[in-house]
Design a protein around this motif. Sequence first.
Motif, mmCIF file in Angstrom:
data_model
loop_
_atom_site.group_PDB
_atom_site.id
_atom_site.type_symbol
_atom_site.label_atom_id
_atom_site.label_comp_id
_atom_site.label_asym_id
_atom_site.label_seq_id
_atom_site.Cartn_x
_atom_site.Cartn_y
_atom_site.Cartn_z
ATOM 1 N N PHE A 1 37.805 42.255 33.127
ATOM 2 C CA PHE A 1 37.687 43.142 32.081
ATOM 3 C C PHE A 1 37.510 44.397 32.462
ATOM 4 C CE2 PHE A 1 37.202 46.170 28.985
ATOM 5 C CZ PHE A 1 38.665 45.785 28.222
ATOM 6 N N VAL B 1 37.275 36.358 31.209
ATOM 7 C CA VAL B 1 37.350 37.304 30.297
ATOM 8 C C VAL B 1 37.315 38.516 30.853
ATOM 9 C CG1 VAL B 1 39.712 38.690 29.147
ATOM 10 C CG2 VAL B 1 39.608 36.064 29.223
ATOM 11 N N LEU B 2 35.920 39.247 30.013
ATOM 12 C CA LEU B 2 35.099 40.749 29.590
ATOM 13 C C LEU B 2 33.893 40.812 31.232
ATOM 14 C CD1 LEU B 2 34.745 40.906 27.186
ATOM 15 C CD2 LEU B 2 32.091 40.827 26.629
ATOM 16 N N ILE C 1 36.646 40.247 42.232
ATOM 17 C CA ILE C 1 37.771 39.843 41.169
ATOM 18 C C ILE C 1 38.164 38.093 41.816
ATOM 19 C CG2 ILE C 1 40.016 40.089 41.997
ATOM 20 C CD1 ILE C 1 40.478 41.750 38.435
ATOM 21 N N MET D 1 38.474 44.444 36.133
ATOM 22 C CA MET D 1 40.245 45.875 36.352
ATOM 23 C C MET D 1 39.494 47.512 35.830
ATOM 24 S SD MET D 1 42.387 43.410 34.801
ATOM 25 C CE MET D 1 41.936 43.685 32.986
ATOM 26 N N LEU D 2 38.695 47.722 34.737
ATOM 27 C CA LEU D 2 38.101 49.200 33.951
ATOM 28 C C LEU D 2 37.824 49.428 35.099
ATOM 29 C CD1 LEU D 2 38.505 50.319 31.148
ATOM 30 C CD2 LEU D 2 36.580 49.782 30.826
#
Lengths: 170, 355
Positions: free
Chosen positions: A70, A66-67, A27, A73-74
């Motif tokens: 995402f 953002v993807l 991240i 994070m996922l």
Amino acid sequence: MLLIIFILFAGLCLAGAINLLLQTHPINSALSLIVVMVSLAVLYLTLGAEFLAAAQVIVYAGAIMVLFTFVVMLLNAGKEERTLGSFASWSVGFPAVAVILAVIASVLIKSQGLGTVHLSDKITSTQELSAMLFKELVLPFEVTSVLVLIAILGAVALARRGDGERKGGQ
Amino acid sequence: MSPLLTFFLWSLLKCVVVTVVLLIGVAYTVLLERKLVGRIQNRWGPNRVGPFGLLQPLVDGAKLFLKEELIPGNVYKPLFLIAPIIALGCALISISVVPFGGPFTIWGSPNLFQISDVNFGLLVILGITSIGIYGIALAGWSSNNKFSLLGALRSSAQMISYELALGLSLVGVGMRAGSLNLRVIIESQTSNKGLLSWNIFGGMQFFAFFLYLMAAYAETNRSPFDLPEAESELVAGYHTEYSSMKFAMFFMAEYANMITVGCVATMLFLGGWTSPFGNLVPMPHNTFLLGLVQAFGPIMWFVIKVFSFLFLYVWVRGTLPRFRYDQLMGFGWRVLLPLTILNIVGSSLWFAYHS
């Protein structure tokens, strides 16, 4: 004034790129990439390409990254493990990087009409840009859109295939 | 004074004034929401502090300042601390390109009622809003809490999906004005016909207006699309682990975004600072009065229009139940996106026919 802004954001861009490689957590790397993209947008703006700058922020920093975050994070991706790399990656990787850099550099040096943009250029309006894009460069533009369409169709086909197999198995 | 210094001082003054007014606006939007939702639910709402509860925002602010600042042990601290700053920063910055009033020059200031008149102002607002997603996404992820993470995931997926429809619904407006400059867009809606020359009535952007509103409600995470903080499922969503001023920053960011959305809708569809009566109302002959009306009349209309949007926000929140998550995604991709594309085709045909 423009030169100061250019140096500032070029430095920020490079710092972000180096930080992207040095960080072990995905991240943090993704966030450094956002810094790189936004400072690139500022560089475009100093060169007078305002629409490109806005598109860079909206598309790359605002949607694609953002993807990325995402997905990070996922999957809740953990820290990257640092190794020194294998002999194969060292012996192939560095020469390959050198070759690619040489090819790009030679193409850039030989081609005509590049490097004519200056910091104090006037701003290219969206109207001029669209006239260029939809009149003179309409064929490359349409070919690119077909390319994107193929990518979308590929993604849909991949997603559908998994679905079909699951249904067939039940 | 040199022109550069004058410019710098004027810009500083405008930034300070706009920020202060925006933050006061945010505080009183919260009060408006509590009062209105109270009346919708047949109760009084806050009415104890000051006349009609008008000092409630002050007390709320004091409460949030004085609460204990709690940082849970297992959060990822750098991102946990920076996330509210990103959220509030983006929410406050995006208002900097909004023109609140007509061109008005005084003492060497280029235009008094706008901080910066950039050529691609509409794209600046869209870009800064899209960066604001990171505030919510990082807050949820760094909190190290399942509910926060789920809220953040919902929020980023929802905002990416609705951003498309949001951007595409504004294309017709740009086509009518022939520019992305907000000042030019507003001036394309000024004529003697008053409200008939606004984009929503005169520019055939009636459907675009409603498409924009729906996408904007989802983009600001407001009811009926407030899935990221659905308290019946996710405690408080992405800001579950935040307390005191950090929570207040998310809260303020949400309401500042509402105000920005109201400003954008006002500028793009309701003619910005222009009067709905056009030139029907006669101007005063006294020069002093005329100056006063020319300076503050536009601001009054702008504030009234933005206020009506905030009222609508609260009204919708008090009326509609929350969507289910799959309904939300299906609505965004299967209904809203095709409709916005149809709207682009329709309005471009209409403009081509009339030009």
